[in-house]
Design an enzyme around this catalytic site. Sequence first.
Site, short mmCIF file in Angstrom:
data_model
loop_
_atom_site.label_atom_id
_atom_site.label_comp_id
_atom_site.label_asym_id
_atom_site.label_seq_id
_atom_site.Cartn_x
_atom_site.Cartn_y
_atom_site.Cartn_z
N ARG A 80 7.86 24.21 -13.12
CA ARG A 80 8.57 22.60 -13.37
C ARG A 80 9.08 22.72 -12.06
O ARG A 80 9.26 23.70 -11.28
CB ARG A 80 9.24 21.92 -14.35
CG ARG A 80 10.73 22.64 -14.89
CD ARG A 80 10.97 22.31 -15.50
NE ARG A 80 12.27 23.15 -15.84
CZ ARG A 80 13.13 23.13 -16.94
NH1 ARG A 80 13.34 21.89 -18.00
NH2 ARG A 80 14.39 23.75 -17.58
N ASN A 134 16.47 16.40 -12.92
CA ASN A 134 17.76 16.90 -14.19
C ASN A 134 17.45 17.78 -13.51
O ASN A 134 17.14 18.76 -12.85
CB ASN A 134 16.05 17.07 -15.20
CG ASN A 134 16.83 17.76 -16.30
OD1 ASN A 134 17.49 17.07 -17.29
ND2 ASN A 134 16.08 18.76 -16.36
N GLU A 135 18.77 18.21 -13.93
CA GLU A 135 19.32 20.38 -13.78
C GLU A 135 19.05 19.57 -12.27
O GLU A 135 18.41 21.29 -12.15
CB GLU A 135 19.69 20.92 -14.51
CG GLU A 135 20.01 20.51 -15.76
CD GLU A 135 19.57 22.20 -16.83
OE1 GLU A 135 18.58 22.57 -16.57
OE2 GLU A 135 20.35 22.17 -17.95
N GLU A 163 23.24 17.47 -22.77
CA GLU A 163 22.40 18.52 -23.58
C GLU A 163 23.31 19.58 -24.21
O GLU A 163 23.69 20.40 -23.05
CB GLU A 163 21.81 19.34 -23.05
CG GLU A 163 20.23 18.74 -21.90
CD GLU A 163 19.13 18.84 -21.14
OE1 GLU A 163 19.54 19.98 -20.78
OE2 GLU A 163 18.63 18.08 -19.87
N TRP A 200 14.53 31.03 -23.77
CA TRP A 200 15.17 31.48 -22.27
C TRP A 200 16.18 32.54 -22.28
O TRP A 200 16.14 33.42 -21.45
CB TRP A 200 15.38 30.12 -21.78
CG TRP A 200 16.35 29.47 -21.83
CD1 TRP A 200 16.28 28.22 -21.62
CD2 TRP A 200 18.10 29.45 -21.76
NE1 TRP A 200 17.79 27.78 -22.52
CE2 TRP A 200 19.34 28.21 -21.66
CE3 TRP A 200 18.70 30.82 -21.07
CZ2 TRP A 200 19.71 28.06 -22.11
CZ3 TRP A 200 20.10 31.27 -21.38
CH2 TRP A 200 20.71 29.68 -21.60
N GLU A 221 8.63 25.55 -23.90
CA GLU A 221 9.68 24.70 -24.62
C GLU A 221 9.45 25.09 -26.29
O GLU A 221 10.23 24.69 -26.74
CB GLU A 221 10.57 24.49 -24.29
CG GLU A 221 10.83 24.64 -22.88
CD GLU A 221 12.37 24.01 -22.45
OE1 GLU A 221 12.77 23.75 -21.48
OE2 GLU A 221 11.90 22.15 -21.94
N LYS A 222 8.35 25.78 -26.74
CA LYS A 222 8.05 25.22 -28.70
C LYS A 222 9.12 25.78 -29.27
O LYS A 222 8.86 25.15 -30.23
CB LYS A 222 6.55 25.55 -28.19
CG LYS A 222 6.35 26.72 -28.15
CD LYS A 222 4.59 26.91 -29.06
CE LYS A 222 4.09 28.51 -28.16
NZ LYS A 222 4.46 29.12 -26.99
N HIS A 242 12.25 26.56 -28.55
CA HIS A 242 12.85 25.81 -28.67
C HIS A 242 13.77 25.09 -29.77
O HIS A 242 12.84 24.09 -30.31
CB HIS A 242 13.48 25.24 -27.01
CG HIS A 242 14.65 24.91 -26.43
ND1 HIS A 242 16.06 23.85 -27.03
CD2 HIS A 242 15.67 25.27 -25.28
CE1 HIS A 242 17.06 24.27 -26.67
NE2 HIS A 242 16.80 24.68 -25.37
C1 GLA Z 1 17.93 22.56 -19.24
C2 GLA Z 1 16.96 20.93 -19.20
C3 GLA Z 1 16.02 21.25 -20.24
C4 GLA Z 1 15.40 22.16 -21.99
C5 GLA Z 1 17.02 22.77 -20.94
C6 GLA Z 1 16.30 23.79 -22.24
O1 GLA Z 1 19.01 22.02 -20.02
O2 GLA Z 1 17.16 19.82 -18.38
O3 GLA Z 1 14.58 19.98 -20.35
O4 GLA Z 1 14.63 23.00 -20.59
O5 GLA Z 1 17.49 23.43 -19.93
O6 GLA Z 1 17.62 24.96 -22.54
#
Ligand code: GLA
Length: 666
Positions: A113, A151-152, A308, A316, A356-357, A359
Site C-alpha cells: 500500500r 490515511n496515516e 484507530e 505488525w 491484516e487477517k 489484526h
Molecule cells: C494503521 C493503518 C490501518 C491499519 C492499522 C493496523 O493504523 O491506518 O489501516 O493498517 O495500522 O494496526
Amino acid sequence: MTSLALGLRGLAHGGDYNPEQWPRETWRDDIELMRQAGVNLVTLGVFSWAWLEPEPGRYEFDWLDEVMDLLAGGGIRVDLATATASPPAWLGQRFPETLPVTAEGTVLGHGSRQAYCPSSPVFRAHAGALAEQLASRYRGHEALAMWHVGNEYGCHVTCCWCDVSAAAFRSWLADRYGSAEALNEAWGTAFWSQRYGDLDQVLPPRATPTFPNPTHQLDFRRFSSDELLACFTNERDVLRRHTPDVPITTNFMAHSASIDCWRWAPELDVVSNDHYLLAHLPDNHIDLAFDADTSRGLARGGPWLLMEHSTSAVNWQPRNVPKLPGETLRTSLQHVARGSDGAMFFQWRQSRAGAEKYHSAMVPHAGPGSRLWREVVQLGETLRRLAPVAGATVDAQVALVLSWQAGWACEGPTQPSDDVTYRDRAHALHAALFRQGITVDVVPPDADLSGYRLVLVPTLYLLTDAEAASMAAYVDAGGHLLVTYFSGIVDEHDHVRLGGYPGAFRDLLGVRVEEFHPLLAGQSVRLRGDDGRTGEADVWTEDLHLAGADAVLSYADGPRAGTPAVTRHAAGDGVAWYVATRTDRETTDHLLRQVCDDAGVSAAAAAPPGVEVVRRRTADDTYLFVLNHTHEAASVPADGIDLVTGREVTGSVDLVPGGVAVVQGG
Ligand code: GLA
Ligand code: GLA
C-alpha cells in the site's frame, strides 16, 4: 471541534469499515451488529480507490451509494475517506514516475500500500479528481459527518528520492534560501568540498560514500513533510469547495517522526490520531498517555478524536499479544480522559485474507459469540453514558515541549552518542509525572507558556533564538523550567551555538559545559546529593561548570566524578533546572517530585501507584477519570456520580483490579 460537530449526540464509537472485502449479504449484518454495539461513526472506504475507479476516469459508485444509504438507515454517521491512501495498480503501470524510490534507487511497486511519490503531480491530479467525484456525489448525504483525507500520511513512504522529488526539492530550497550562497551558508558546505555552484546541482540526500551533510538531511525531512502536507491540502481544498461545512481530518500517528505534526495540525478541522500499544513496553499504558497528550496538544488543548486503536492484537509486531479482559475499555477511556471525544478502532470486521487477517477488529474471526464482541458492546454502552464529557477540556498545569524538527536533527548522522534518542527523556519525564497523577500538555517550542506552572524541555537539541528567548522570558516572569541534556545545542540550520554548551540555555540554566562525555554501552555512574541521596545514571555525562546555578546531584564516580550532574538556578522570578545525565527511574521520580513541589504543581487527585487520574472540565461540570492499571483493588477520594455505573460516589471511588470510573462533579 467536538464530536457534536460531527452530528453525534455524545462520544464517537466505531471503526474503519471496509465493506469491499465482504460480500453484499454481510453488509446488512454489519449494520445490525453496529446498532447492537452502539456504533455511531465509521470510517468508510480508506483503501477503496481500486474499487471506486477501476480504470482511469471510470468511476463505480453504486456499491458505495448502497453502503452509505444502509449506514444512514441505521443511524450511523460516516467519516468518508477520499480513498487516496493507496493507488490502484493502473496508476503505477501507466505512470511509473508516480512510484516511490528509495535513497538507494530501488523503485517500490504495487502490491502492498501507499505506493506513490508524494511530489508526483500525476498522483496529486488523480487523487484530486477522485476527491472531486466523491465530494460532488456525497455532498448533502445524510450519513456524511466528516471527510477523511488519505490515511496515516508518511506511514510507509515518508520520503521519496526519485527525479520528480529531486526537482520539487530544488524548488522548495529555492523558496527557502533564494540562492546557492544562502543554501551553502545554511548547510555549512564549506565542509568536505560540498559547496554548490548552483541550486540545480542539489539532489535529494541519496546514498553517499560516507556520512551525508546533516543539514541537507534535515531540510529533506522538512521538505518531505511539506510535500505530504501538499497532498493533503490538494484534496482538502477540493472538499472544502463542495462542502464548506463538513469538517475534514486525516489520521495522525503522533508517536511517529514521519511528519512535522505541528505544521500540519492547523490545516485540519478535527485532529485525529491512531495509537497502538507496543507489547514489549512494560508501561505501555503510560506510552498511550503520552500519545494522547500529544494529540490534545495538536488540537491546541481542545478535543480530538482517537481514530484507530485495536480491540486486541495487531499484526505488525514481532509477537502480537491480545488485550486482556477489560483492557479495551480501560485503554479506550484513557484516550477519552485525555481529551478524545470517542474511541474508534481499526477495524470493524476482522479481514479473512490479506496482510491484516490476524489484526483484531470489533467483529473478530470468532464472530459475535465471543468475549471480545461482548466487550465491544460494553464499551459502546459506557461511551453512551459518558456523553456529557464530549467537548470538555483537560486540566493540566505542566507543559512538555516536543519538536519534530529537533527530533530529526537530534537523531541525524554522526552525533556524539547513538544512545541519545530524541524521545527518551520526554517519555521518562512524562512517565514520572504520570506516576504522580500529574497531567502534562504537550506543546510546540513556540507555545505561549504563561499559563503553566512548570515547563519540561527534554532533549530539545534544535530550537530557534526566538523560542529560546520565549522560554527565558517565561522563567524571568516566575515560571519553572526543567531542561535535560543535549538541548539548546544547535540553531535551526543545525549549526552549533558556540561558547560552551548548551548554547541556547547556558545563561538561563547558569551552567557552562566544555565537553560532552557520553558513556559506553552498559556503563553507568553513581550520583550523590548534598543531602546524602544517591542514584544512578547512564548514557551521558558532561564536563559541566557552575555559572550561577547550584548543584543538586553530582557524580560520585565515573569519568566526571565530583562534577555537577543536576543543577538548579534561580533566574529572574523563576527557576531553571538542568539534568545533564540520564538519571534512573527512581532518581527521575524523586527529582520531579522536588521540582513539582517547588513549582506548586498538584495531582488531579491523590491516587495509589498504578491508578491513573485525569480531570476533564466543561463550563459547568468536571469529570474525574480514575483508571486502575493494577491487579489490586484501589480507591481514590472523590464525590459525585460515577457515570460508568450510575452510582453515587461519596468520599471515595472504589475500583476493582483493572476497573474504571468517571466521577461527574469529582
Ligand atoms: C494503521 C493503518 C490501518 C491499519 C492499522 C493496523 O493504523 O491506518 O489501516 O493498517 O495500522 O494496526
Ligand atoms: C579520516 C579523514 C579525515 C577525518 C577523520 C575523522 O582520517 O581523513 O578527513 O574525516 O577521518 O576521524
